[in-house]
Design a protein around this motif. Structure first.
Motif, short mmCIF file in Angstrom:
data_model
loop_
_atom_site.label_atom_id
_atom_site.label_comp_id
_atom_site.label_asym_id
_atom_site.label_seq_id
_atom_site.Cartn_x
_atom_site.Cartn_y
_atom_site.Cartn_z
N PRO A 21 -8.05 -111.31 -41.92
CA PRO A 21 -7.87 -110.93 -43.33
C PRO A 21 -7.33 -112.08 -44.19
O PRO A 21 -7.70 -112.21 -45.36
CB PRO A 21 -6.87 -109.77 -43.26
CG PRO A 21 -7.00 -109.23 -41.88
CD PRO A 21 -7.29 -110.43 -41.02
N GLN A 25 -9.20 -113.70 -47.53
CA GLN A 25 -8.56 -113.78 -48.84
C GLN A 25 -8.41 -115.22 -49.34
O GLN A 25 -8.68 -115.51 -50.50
CB GLN A 25 -7.17 -113.11 -48.79
CG GLN A 25 -7.22 -111.61 -48.58
CD GLN A 25 -5.84 -110.98 -48.56
OE1 GLN A 25 -5.10 -111.03 -49.53
NE2 GLN A 25 -5.49 -110.38 -47.43
N ALA A 32 -7.65 -108.19 -51.17
CA ALA A 32 -6.99 -107.63 -50.00
C ALA A 32 -7.72 -106.37 -49.52
O ALA A 32 -7.76 -106.08 -48.32
CB ALA A 32 -5.54 -107.31 -50.33
N THR A 34 -10.98 -105.81 -49.66
CA THR A 34 -12.16 -106.25 -48.91
C THR A 34 -11.78 -106.71 -47.51
O THR A 34 -12.43 -106.34 -46.52
CB THR A 34 -12.88 -107.40 -49.65
OG1 THR A 34 -13.30 -106.94 -50.93
CG2 THR A 34 -14.10 -107.87 -48.86
N SER A 35 -10.73 -107.50 -47.41
CA SER A 35 -10.30 -108.00 -46.10
C SER A 35 -9.84 -106.85 -45.22
O SER A 35 -10.02 -106.89 -44.00
CB SER A 35 -9.18 -109.03 -46.26
OG SER A 35 -8.01 -108.44 -46.81
N GLY A 36 -9.26 -105.83 -45.82
CA GLY A 36 -8.83 -104.67 -45.04
C GLY A 36 -10.01 -103.88 -44.49
O GLY A 36 -9.98 -103.44 -43.34
N ILE A 39 -11.64 -105.49 -41.40
CA ILE A 39 -10.93 -105.33 -40.14
C ILE A 39 -10.93 -103.87 -39.65
O ILE A 39 -10.61 -103.57 -38.49
CB ILE A 39 -9.46 -105.84 -40.28
CG1 ILE A 39 -8.89 -106.29 -38.92
CG2 ILE A 39 -8.56 -104.79 -40.90
CD1 ILE A 39 -9.42 -107.59 -38.46
#
Length: 200
Positions: A21, A25, A32, A34-36, A39
């Protein structure tokens, strides 16, 4: 030996949920949220891994399962280093999904083999020690990942691109995880048989 192998293997695995993540970023300039979501598949496939772990352990045993599974996890972590900055983020989703499945098998196998030889009155203390071991591994894994990332940030290998620092970090963490799998060679082929009979 189980505790040592548990800690060493988790050291590499625990850094991935932070590093990926963070890379999305910082390097890919994504939010954040999108990165979440990237994962998230790791948690979903972990559920399926739990349902297969008993069958896998019954068929291959703890020694073979842990050695092979650790190698697979380390290889998957190394694969996270392949995409360059122009690669679509969707490339990471299948890797993360597969990684979640094998992580689930790894954690369940390591947790049970770590307390396999304990007597009933020792189980409570063993579980407490295992819990502390897990928390230490997560903390050390995060710290290790960030230290390696910082080291690569200050080298000429990244050619001024922060994304390359993450790629070298994933490669280092993946190789460490693969190497940690050799610790499980010390297990006897019959180790954990008593746990398998309890699980049936």
């Amino acid at each position: 030996m189980g505790i040592v192998g548990n800690l060493a293997t988790r050291l590499g695995i625990s850094s991935v949920p932070l590093l990926l993540p963070l890379m999305i970023q910082i390097a890919y300039k994504q939010s954040a949220v999108t990165s979440g979501w990237i994962i998230a598949p790791m948690a979903l496939t972990a559920i399926f891994g739990k349902s297969y772990v008993i069958k896998i352990l019954d068929k291959f045993g703890y020694r073979q399962t842990l050695m092979t599974n650790t190698f697979i996890i380390g290889t998957l972590i190394c694969l996270l280093a392949i995409p360059d900055i122009n690669t679509s983020l969707y490339w990471f989703i299948p890797i993360i999904a597969i990684l979640g499945f094998f992580n689930s098998i790894q954690f369940t196998s390591m947790n049970t083999i770590s307390i396999a030889d304990l007597r009933n009155f020792q189980t409570s203390s063993g579980n407490s020690l295992l819990s502390v071991n897990q928390q230490l591994a997560i903390g050390f894994g995060i710290a290790f990942g960030l230290i390696v990332l910082k080291i690569f940030e200050n080298t000429d290998l990244i050619h001024g691109e922060i994304h390359n620092a993450f790629r070298w970090t994933f490669l280092t963490v993946g190789i460490l995880t693969i190497i940690s799998g050799f610790i499980f060679r010390r297990l006897h082929i019959s180790d954990g048989k008593n746990m398998q009979s309890k699980e049936d």
